[in-house]
Scaffold this motif. Structure first.
Motif, PDB file in Angstrom:
ATOM      1  N   LEU A 216       0.805  -1.245   0.007  1.00  0.00           N
ATOM      2  CA  LEU A 216       0.006  -0.053  -0.038  1.00  0.00           C
ATOM      3  C   LEU A 216       0.755   1.155  -0.011  1.00  0.00           C
ATOM      4  CD1 LEU A 216      -2.694  -0.728   2.627  1.00  0.00           C
ATOM      5  CD2 LEU A 216      -2.725  -1.463   0.163  1.00  0.00           C
ATOM      6  N   LEU A 217       1.956   1.255   0.681  1.00  0.00           N
ATOM      7  CA  LEU A 217       2.981   2.474   0.995  1.00  0.00           C
ATOM      8  C   LEU A 217       3.603   2.858  -0.235  1.00  0.00           C
ATOM      9  CD1 LEU A 217       4.002   1.846   4.499  1.00  0.00           C
ATOM     10  CD2 LEU A 217       2.489   3.400   3.974  1.00  0.00           C
ATOM     11  N   ALA A 218       3.728   1.579  -1.136  1.00  0.00           N
ATOM     12  CA  ALA A 218       4.413   1.795  -2.362  1.00  0.00           C
ATOM     13  C   ALA A 218       3.734   2.570  -3.513  1.00  0.00           C
ATOM     14  CB  ALA A 218       4.857   0.382  -2.924  1.00  0.00           C
ATOM     15  N   GLY A 219       2.233   2.532  -3.296  1.00  0.00           N
ATOM     16  CA  GLY A 219       1.414   3.300  -3.922  1.00  0.00           C
ATOM     17  C   GLY A 219       1.517   3.036  -5.430  1.00  0.00           C
ATOM     18  N   SER A 220       1.222   4.043  -6.271  1.00  0.00           N
ATOM     19  CA  SER A 220       1.138   4.064  -7.829  1.00  0.00           C
ATOM     20  C   SER A 220       2.400   3.298  -8.174  1.00  0.00           C
ATOM     21  CB  SER A 220       0.928   4.995  -8.410  1.00  0.00           C
ATOM     22  OG  SER A 220       1.830   6.334  -8.003  1.00  0.00           O
ATOM     23  N   ASP A 221       3.662   3.191  -7.404  1.00  0.00           N
ATOM     24  CA  ASP A 221       4.888   2.957  -8.080  1.00  0.00           C
ATOM     25  C   ASP A 221       4.994   1.105  -7.618  1.00  0.00           C
ATOM     26  OD1 ASP A 221       5.603   5.221  -8.922  1.00  0.00           O
ATOM     27  OD2 ASP A 221       6.694   5.641  -6.618  1.00  0.00           O
ATOM     28  N   GLY A 222       3.886   0.806  -6.797  1.00  0.00           N
ATOM     29  CA  GLY A 222       4.132  -0.590  -6.394  1.00  0.00           C
ATOM     30  C   GLY A 222       3.102  -1.562  -7.003  1.00  0.00           C
ATOM     31  N   PRO A 223       2.890  -2.799  -6.595  1.00  0.00           N
ATOM     32  CA  PRO A 223       2.038  -3.759  -7.010  1.00  0.00           C
ATOM     33  C   PRO A 223       0.684  -3.494  -7.237  1.00  0.00           C
ATOM     34  CG  PRO A 223       2.964  -4.531  -4.873  1.00  0.00           C
ATOM     35  CD  PRO A 223       3.650  -3.445  -5.229  1.00  0.00           C
ATOM     36  N   ARG A 224       0.419  -2.508  -6.155  1.00  0.00           N
ATOM     37  CA  ARG A 224      -1.220  -2.063  -6.171  1.00  0.00           C
ATOM     38  C   ARG A 224      -1.612  -1.156  -7.161  1.00  0.00           C
ATOM     39  NH1 ARG A 224      -4.132  -4.072  -1.929  1.00  0.00           N
ATOM     40  NH2 ARG A 224      -5.671  -3.798  -3.447  1.00  0.00           N
ATOM     41  N   GLY A 225      -0.624  -0.330  -7.977  1.00  0.00           N
ATOM     42  CA  GLY A 225      -0.709   0.259  -8.896  1.00  0.00           C
ATOM     43  C   GLY A 225      -1.763   1.616  -8.756  1.00  0.00           C
ATOM     44  N   LYS A 226      -1.934   1.972  -7.330  1.00  0.00           N
ATOM     45  CA  LYS A 226      -2.260   3.269  -6.893  1.00  0.00           C
ATOM     46  C   LYS A 226      -2.083   3.999  -5.625  1.00  0.00           C
ATOM     47  CE  LYS A 226      -6.457   0.797  -5.056  1.00  0.00           C
ATOM     48  NZ  LYS A 226      -7.944   0.831  -5.096  1.00  0.00           N
ATOM     49  N   ASP A 227      -2.265   5.167  -5.276  1.00  0.00           N
ATOM     50  CA  ASP A 227      -1.966   5.697  -4.102  1.00  0.00           C
ATOM     51  C   ASP A 227      -3.058   5.560  -3.023  1.00  0.00           C
ATOM     52  OD1 ASP A 227       0.513   6.431  -5.280  1.00  0.00           O
ATOM     53  OD2 ASP A 227      -0.359   8.438  -5.910  1.00  0.00           O
ATOM     54  N   TYR A 228      -2.553   4.982  -1.972  1.00  0.00           N
ATOM     55  CA  TYR A 228      -3.577   4.821  -0.910  1.00  0.00           C
ATOM     56  C   TYR A 228      -3.381   6.250   0.197  1.00  0.00           C
ATOM     57  CZ  TYR A 228      -4.726   0.309  -1.783  1.00  0.00           C
ATOM     58  OH  TYR A 228      -5.250  -0.809  -2.715  1.00  0.00           O
ATOM     59  N   ASN A 229      -4.447   6.460   0.823  1.00  0.00           N
ATOM     60  CA  ASN A 229      -4.220   7.413   2.048  1.00  0.00           C
ATOM     61  C   ASN A 229      -4.570   6.643   3.198  1.00  0.00           C
ATOM     62  OD1 ASN A 229      -4.454   9.908   3.369  1.00  0.00           O
ATOM     63  ND2 ASN A 229      -6.669  10.429   2.725  1.00  0.00           N
ATOM     64  N   MET A 230      -4.177   7.151   4.507  1.00  0.00           N
ATOM     65  CA  MET A 230      -4.272   6.665   5.620  1.00  0.00           C
ATOM     66  C   MET A 230      -4.997   7.471   6.717  1.00  0.00           C
ATOM     67  SD  MET A 230      -1.375   5.353   8.328  1.00  0.00           S
ATOM     68  CE  MET A 230      -1.621   6.581   9.388  1.00  0.00           C
ATOM     69  N   ARG A 231      -5.696   6.990   7.609  1.00  0.00           N
ATOM     70  CA  ARG A 231      -6.392   7.321   8.903  1.00  0.00           C
ATOM     71  C   ARG A 231      -6.472   6.642   9.888  1.00  0.00           C
ATOM     72  NH1 ARG A 231      -6.301  11.262   5.920  1.00  0.00           N
ATOM     73  NH2 ARG A 231      -7.938  12.338   5.112  1.00  0.00           N
ATOM     74  N   TRP A 232      -6.232   7.229  11.114  1.00  0.00           N
ATOM     75  CA  TRP A 232      -6.296   6.678  12.229  1.00  0.00           C
ATOM     76  C   TRP A 232      -7.040   7.468  13.409  1.00  0.00           C
ATOM     77  CZ3 TRP A 232      -6.105   1.910  13.333  1.00  0.00           C
ATOM     78  CH2 TRP A 232      -5.757   1.457  14.816  1.00  0.00           C
ATOM     79  N   VAL A 233      -7.953   7.199  13.910  1.00  0.00           N
ATOM     80  CA  VAL A 233      -8.979   7.827  14.855  1.00  0.00           C
ATOM     81  C   VAL A 233      -8.544   7.266  16.431  1.00  0.00           C
ATOM     82  CG1 VAL A 233     -11.246   8.166  15.723  1.00  0.00           C
ATOM     83  CG2 VAL A 233     -10.922   7.904  13.184  1.00  0.00           C
ATOM     84  N   ALA A 234      -7.719   6.195  16.443  1.00  0.00           N
ATOM     85  CA  ALA A 234      -7.535   5.820  17.772  1.00  0.00           C
ATOM     86  C   ALA A 234      -8.895   5.221  18.737  1.00  0.00           C
ATOM     87  CB  ALA A 234      -6.650   6.897  18.583  1.00  0.00           C
ATOM     88  N   ALA A 235      -9.741   5.212  17.785  1.00  0.00           N
ATOM     89  CA  ALA A 235     -10.938   4.519  18.560  1.00  0.00           C
ATOM     90  C   ALA A 235     -11.629   4.003  17.412  1.00  0.00           C
ATOM     91  CB  ALA A 235     -11.872   5.652  19.010  1.00  0.00           C
ATOM     92  N   MET A 236     -11.476   2.449  17.673  1.00  0.00           N
ATOM     93  CA  MET A 236     -12.282   1.659  16.635  1.00  0.00           C
ATOM     94  C   MET A 236     -13.592   1.999  16.085  1.00  0.00           C
ATOM     95  SD  MET A 236     -13.065  -2.197  17.119  1.00  0.00           S
ATOM     96  CE  MET A 236     -13.041  -3.504  15.781  1.00  0.00           C
ATOM     97  N   VAL A 237     -14.384   2.672  17.013  1.00  0.00           N
ATOM     98  CA  VAL A 237     -15.809   3.072  16.895  1.00  0.00           C
ATOM     99  C   VAL A 237     -15.713   3.937  15.712  1.00  0.00           C
ATOM    100  CG1 VAL A 237     -16.020   4.629  18.656  1.00  0.00           C
ATOM    101  CG2 VAL A 237     -17.920   3.300  17.871  1.00  0.00           C
ATOM    102  N   GLY A 238     -14.672   5.055  15.832  1.00  0.00           N
ATOM    103  CA  GLY A 238     -14.480   6.131  14.782  1.00  0.00           C
ATOM    104  C   GLY A 238     -14.043   5.626  13.431  1.00  0.00           C
ATOM    105  N   ASP A 239     -13.193   4.679  13.563  1.00  0.00           N
ATOM    106  CA  ASP A 239     -12.375   4.116  12.284  1.00  0.00           C
ATOM    107  C   ASP A 239     -13.683   3.320  11.519  1.00  0.00           C
ATOM    108  OD1 ASP A 239      -9.807   4.951  11.887  1.00  0.00           O
ATOM    109  OD2 ASP A 239      -9.447   4.180  13.881  1.00  0.00           O
ATOM    110  N   ILE A 240     -14.399   2.519  12.458  1.00  0.00           N
ATOM    111  CA  ILE A 240     -15.225   1.864  11.628  1.00  0.00           C
ATOM    112  C   ILE A 240     -16.568   2.598  11.178  1.00  0.00           C
ATOM    113  CG2 ILE A 240     -16.978  -0.380  12.006  1.00  0.00           C
ATOM    114  CD1 ILE A 240     -13.972  -1.584  11.834  1.00  0.00           C
ATOM    115  N   HIS A 241     -16.732   3.601  12.020  1.00  0.00           N
ATOM    116  CA  HIS A 241     -17.757   4.331  11.236  1.00  0.00           C
ATOM    117  C   HIS A 241     -17.548   4.878   9.968  1.00  0.00           C
ATOM    118  CE1 HIS A 241     -21.406   6.729  11.416  1.00  0.00           C
ATOM    119  NE2 HIS A 241     -20.731   7.766  11.198  1.00  0.00           N
ATOM    120  N   ARG A 242     -16.210   5.506   9.667  1.00  0.00           N
ATOM    121  CA  ARG A 242     -15.798   5.954   8.393  1.00  0.00           C
ATOM    122  C   ARG A 242     -15.767   4.828   7.515  1.00  0.00           C
ATOM    123  NH1 ARG A 242     -11.159   6.769  10.080  1.00  0.00           N
ATOM    124  NH2 ARG A 242     -10.295   4.771   8.973  1.00  0.00           N
ATOM    125  N   VAL A 243     -15.292   3.624   7.780  1.00  0.00           N
ATOM    126  CA  VAL A 243     -15.292   2.472   6.762  1.00  0.00           C
ATOM    127  C   VAL A 243     -16.823   2.127   6.482  1.00  0.00           C
ATOM    128  CG1 VAL A 243     -14.779   0.197   6.491  1.00  0.00           C
ATOM    129  CG2 VAL A 243     -13.159   1.552   7.737  1.00  0.00           C
TER     130      VAL A 243
END
Ligand code: AHG
Ligand code: MN
Ligand code: MN
Length: 322
Positions: A216-243
């Motif tokens: 994922l970190l290799a983004g568009s230069d890596g095997p996934r062929g696209k750039d990823y973004n990262m988020r971390w709320v430090a509360a599962m409830v917030g992260d799962i809500h976003r997902v």
């Protein structure tokens, strides 16, 4: 707008389960109020005590646990409860028909920074043979849940809930105290370019998750062929809500710091309810080795690795384990 009661009836929930859910949500509304008072009511900060997991309890952990425990044990619907903040099961009514497991306040370190927190719960049938103080009845796989959800105490107070007929989102209307349906039958997009993991633990991870995150970190230069973004709320409830709202993948994998703690998150009151919500919204919830909801618990505070979210992304991650 449709009220929670009508949606539960439409989904075929039995009357006693509806009454139990309404009772539980009455507790969550009180928690929502106490949380919103913050420093004005002196509810922020830590206590001097630790819970059974060796974590320092926040004042709001203790307050939220007490509110839920009092309301549920007096309701008559509940035979016993298990909670993150209680060492053993708490016996309630001998003739109660349900078992409730809950994380009274998830993400409680966020209380100090006025950020997202929530309550996570799951409900199962209490077996007839069960004595109210017998923990073994809680050791059922997540497939036995009859309802699960969370209440998110954010800019608005929201409820995500399933009784096995889709996952619906409700918003608390604080003018009259009711949860109103604001999105029914959520469908989590199968693809995503957003991930959530605490990368500060990277050196402790097992190889499969290291490999996956590197891709994922290799983004568009890596095997996934696209750039990823990262988020971390430090509360599962917030992260799962976003997902649930816009897709993504949330991970708290096994790490090698402490072999007795396979991952950080607890099966009964964190991983299982979120897995049920996610599956009912078309997503996937895995430990890396199999479906979270099929894990047979051996103790009430058991921890499991969690990989949960958009179908194709979770499947790609899990393929690294094979
Ligand atoms: P809790 O506040 O109930 O103990 O749960 C916190 C959990 C979970 O909500 C979150 O995803 C995770 O801990 C955050 O862990 P880090 O400390 O690694 O950020
Ligand atoms: Mn938690
Ligand atoms: Mn908690």
């Amino acid at each position: 707008m449709k009220r929670l009661n009508s949606q539960l009836q439409q989904d075929g929930a039995p009357l006693e389960l509806i009454l139990l859910i309404r009772t539980l949500l009455a507790a969550c509304k009180e928690i929502s109020f106490r949380v919103s008072q913050g420093a004005l009511a002196g509810v922020l900060g830590s206590t001097l005590s630790e819970n059974v997991q060796g974590e320092t309890q926040k004042k709001l952990d203790v307050i939220s646990n007490q509110i839920l425990k009092d309301i549920l044990s007096e309701s008559g619907y509940v035979k016993a409860i298990s909670s993150e903040e209680e060492e053993g099961v708490v016996p309630c009514s001998e003739d109660g028909n349900y078992l409730v497991s809950f994380d009274p306040l998830d993400g409680s370190s966020n209380t100090e920074i006025n950020s997202l927190i929530g309550t996570i719960f799951s409900i199962a049938h209490a077996p007839q043979w069960m004595e109210a103080n017998d923990p073994s009845a809680f050791l059922q796989p997540g497939t036995q849940m009859v309802a699960a959800g969370y209440v998110l105490y954010g800019p608005s107070t929201m409820l995500a809930m399933t009784t096995g007929r889709g996952t619906h989102l409700y918003t608390l209307d604080k003018t009259h105290g009711g949860f109103l349906l604001t999105k029914d039958n959520i469908q989590v997009p199968e693809q995503t370019s957003e991930f959530a993991i605490n990368t500060s633990n990277a050196r402790h991870w097992e190889q499969p998750i290291q490999d996956y995150i590197n891709d994922l970190l290799a983004g568009s230069d890596g095997p996934r062929g696209k750039d990823y973004n990262m988020r971390w709320v430090a509360a599962m409830v917030g992260d799962i809500h976003r997902v649930l709202c816009r897709g993504g993948i949330f991970m708290y994998p096994f790490d090698k710091r402490n072999p007795e703690k396979p991952g950080k998150l607890r099966l009964l009151y964190e991983a299982n309810p979120m897995a049920f919500l996610m599956e009912q919204a078309g997503g996937v919830a895995s430990t890396g080795e199999g479906r979270i909801m099929e894990v047979m618990p051996t103790e009430i505070h058991q921890r499991v690795p969690v990989i949960i979210g958009s179908k194709e992304e979770v499947e790609t991650c899990v393929s690294k384990y094979q």
